[in-house]
Design an enzyme around this catalytic site. Structure first.
Site, PDB file in Angstrom:
ATOM      1  N   LYS A  44      55.659  23.117  64.187  1.00  0.00           N
ATOM      2  CA  LYS A  44      57.024  23.546  63.948  1.00  0.00           C
ATOM      3  C   LYS A  44      57.947  23.173  65.105  1.00  0.00           C
ATOM      4  CE  LYS A  44      55.152  27.923  62.200  1.00  0.00           C
ATOM      5  NZ  LYS A  44      55.126  29.366  62.506  1.00  0.00           N
ATOM      6  N   GLU A 101      57.967  14.630  68.294  1.00  0.00           N
ATOM      7  CA  GLU A 101      57.395  15.852  68.887  1.00  0.00           C
ATOM      8  C   GLU A 101      58.397  16.523  69.817  1.00  0.00           C
ATOM      9  OE1 GLU A 101      55.209  17.872  68.609  1.00  0.00           O
ATOM     10  OE2 GLU A 101      53.182  17.091  68.384  1.00  0.00           O
ATOM     11  N   ASP A 102      58.215  17.817  70.002  1.00  0.00           N
ATOM     12  CA  ASP A 102      59.027  18.533  70.988  1.00  0.00           C
ATOM     13  C   ASP A 102      58.493  18.307  72.401  1.00  0.00           C
ATOM     14  OD1 ASP A 102      56.775  19.934  70.101  1.00  0.00           O
ATOM     15  OD2 ASP A 102      57.584  21.880  70.662  1.00  0.00           O
ATOM     16  N   ASP A 105      51.908  17.442  76.157  1.00  0.00           N
ATOM     17  CA  ASP A 105      51.278  18.254  77.186  1.00  0.00           C
ATOM     18  C   ASP A 105      49.970  17.543  77.582  1.00  0.00           C
ATOM     19  OD1 ASP A 105      50.364  20.408  78.671  1.00  0.00           O
ATOM     20  OD2 ASP A 105      50.943  21.899  77.201  1.00  0.00           O
ATOM     21  N   LYS A 133      55.374  16.497  79.861  1.00  0.00           N
ATOM     22  CA  LYS A 133      54.814  17.154  81.056  1.00  0.00           C
ATOM     23  C   LYS A 133      53.651  16.294  81.547  1.00  0.00           C
ATOM     24  CE  LYS A 133      55.348  22.156  80.382  1.00  0.00           C
ATOM     25  NZ  LYS A 133      54.582  23.382  80.080  1.00  0.00           N
ATOM     26  N   PHE A 154      56.649  27.069  81.988  1.00  0.00           N
ATOM     27  CA  PHE A 154      56.567  27.583  80.624  1.00  0.00           C
ATOM     28  C   PHE A 154      57.952  27.507  79.992  1.00  0.00           C
ATOM     29  CE2 PHE A 154      53.654  30.397  78.028  1.00  0.00           C
ATOM     30  CZ  PHE A 154      54.351  30.157  76.849  1.00  0.00           C
ATOM     31  N   VAL A 155      58.153  26.510  79.138  1.00  0.00           N
ATOM     32  CA  VAL A 155      59.476  26.326  78.552  1.00  0.00           C
ATOM     33  C   VAL A 155      59.510  26.788  77.092  1.00  0.00           C
ATOM     34  CG1 VAL A 155      60.354  24.508  80.064  1.00  0.00           C
ATOM     35  CG2 VAL A 155      58.929  23.887  78.109  1.00  0.00           C
ATOM     36  N   ASP A 161      58.206  27.642  71.398  1.00  0.00           N
ATOM     37  CA  ASP A 161      58.010  29.087  71.257  1.00  0.00           C
ATOM     38  C   ASP A 161      57.095  29.680  72.327  1.00  0.00           C
ATOM     39  OD1 ASP A 161      55.557  27.891  70.224  1.00  0.00           O
ATOM     40  OD2 ASP A 161      55.074  29.893  69.473  1.00  0.00           O
ATOM     41  N   ARG A 167      62.206  30.168  69.485  1.00  0.00           N
ATOM     42  CA  ARG A 167      62.436  28.833  68.925  1.00  0.00           C
ATOM     43  C   ARG A 167      63.920  28.615  68.600  1.00  0.00           C
ATOM     44  NH1 ARG A 167      57.397  26.486  67.415  1.00  0.00           N
ATOM     45  NH2 ARG A 167      55.832  27.906  66.591  1.00  0.00           N
TER      46      ARG A 167
HETATM   47  C1  PRP Z   1      52.664  21.917  70.607  1.00  0.00           C
HETATM   48  C2  PRP Z   1      53.632  20.761  70.514  1.00  0.00           C
HETATM   49  C3  PRP Z   1      52.723  19.593  70.249  1.00  0.00           C
HETATM   50  C4  PRP Z   1      51.470  19.940  71.004  1.00  0.00           C
HETATM   51  C5  PRP Z   1      51.474  19.226  72.325  1.00  0.00           C
HETATM   52  O1  PRP Z   1      52.396  22.368  69.310  1.00  0.00           O
HETATM   53  O2  PRP Z   1      54.564  20.937  69.484  1.00  0.00           O
HETATM   54  O3  PRP Z   1      52.440  19.447  68.868  1.00  0.00           O
HETATM   55  O4  PRP Z   1      51.479  21.358  71.210  1.00  0.00           O
HETATM   56  O5  PRP Z   1      50.328  19.521  73.054  1.00  0.00           O
HETATM   57  P1  PRP Z   1      49.242  18.445  73.461  1.00  0.00           P
HETATM   58  O6  PRP Z   1      49.938  17.283  74.092  1.00  0.00           O
HETATM   59  O7  PRP Z   1      48.400  19.226  74.464  1.00  0.00           O
HETATM   60  O8  PRP Z   1      48.453  18.068  72.255  1.00  0.00           O
HETATM   61  P2  PRP Z   1      51.777  23.794  68.978  1.00  0.00           P
HETATM   62  O9  PRP Z   1      50.308  23.626  68.700  1.00  0.00           O
HETATM   63  O10 PRP Z   1      52.140  24.775  70.057  1.00  0.00           O
HETATM   64  O11 PRP Z   1      52.445  24.178  67.611  1.00  0.00           O
HETATM   65  P3  PRP Z   1      54.001  24.431  67.238  1.00  0.00           P
HETATM   66  O12 PRP Z   1      54.687  23.085  67.343  1.00  0.00           O
HETATM   67  O13 PRP Z   1      53.957  24.927  65.828  1.00  0.00           O
HETATM   68  O14 PRP Z   1      54.574  25.437  68.219  1.00  0.00           O
END
Ligand code: PRP
Length: 184
Positions: A44, A101-102, A105, A133, A154-155, A161, A167
């Site tokens: 999301k 993607e947002d 990580d 990051k 932690f953003v 979220d 969000r």
């Molecule tokens: C977050 C973000 C990416 C992923 C990045 O999603 O939106 O999809 O983690 O992390 P990575 O580089 O370690 O794979 P999340 O699983 O938190 O779901 P959300 O988007 O529904 O909050």
């Protein structure tokens, strides 16, 4: 400002600059391809960024959505991916896909999604992230389009979220540590 936010990292005008710049880069790279351009939103977290980004792309785009979660051990990108909502098409070979993607990580999600679409023989696949990051990287992965590199804080906000909240904030901010320590 929301009381749980320590500091605003990217305000609304900063977000506007990021989406304007990335949309121009995408327009430049996919001009006159003669193929469908699929902008693929990973739910999301990327919704806010995605909506603002695609509104600024001038060429025609198709909107598609996936919901995924990744898991895996070690330092390779060969972990596993759960497809909660998949993108099913019968014209993969004709598509240019930009995965939106947002945040990147560990890099696992985008690394695995990129591999998935290469296996499906799409014409091309690239990735676009609002935030990166690099300090957190566990696999070798570099996004093709990047809004901003950020430190390992932690953003939340603008899609991101903590326990499903924040969000809806119209900016990206650093969450006060006391908020997540409360629940540890
Ligand atoms: C977050 C973000 C990416 C992923 C990045 O999603 O939106 O999809 O983690 O992390 P990575 O580089 O370690 O794979 P999340 O699983 O938190 O779901 P959300 O988007 O529904 O909050």
């Amino acid at each position: 400002m929301n009381k749980d936010i320590e500091k605003i990292l990217i305000d609304q005008s900063g977000l506007e600059e990021i989406t304007t710049r990335l949309a121009a880069e995408i327009d430049r790279d996919y001009k006159d391809t003669g193929r469908p351009l699929v902008m693929l939103c990973i739910l999301k977290g990327s919704v806010m960024f995605y909506v603002d980004l695609i509104k600024k792309i001038n060429r025609p785009v198709e909107m598609e959505f996936m919901k995924v979660s990744s898991y895996g051990a070690g330092t390779t990108s060969t972990g596993c991916i759960n497809l909660h909502l998949d993108l099913k098409r019968d014209d993969y070979e004709k598509l240019d896909i930009v995965i939106v993607e947002d945040i990147v990580d560990s890099g696992r999600t985008l690394s695995m999604l990129t591999a998935l679409f290469r296996d499906r023989r799409v014409h091309s696949v690239r990735t676009c992230t609002m935030l990166d990051k690099p300090e957190r990287r566990e696999v070798d992965f570099t996004p093709d389009y990047k809004g901003m590199e950020i430190p390992d804080e932690f953003v939340v906000g603008y899609g991101l979220d903590y326990n499903e909240y924040y969000r809806d904030l119209p900016y990206v901010g650093i969450l006060k540590p006391e908020v997540y320590r409360r629940n540890q």
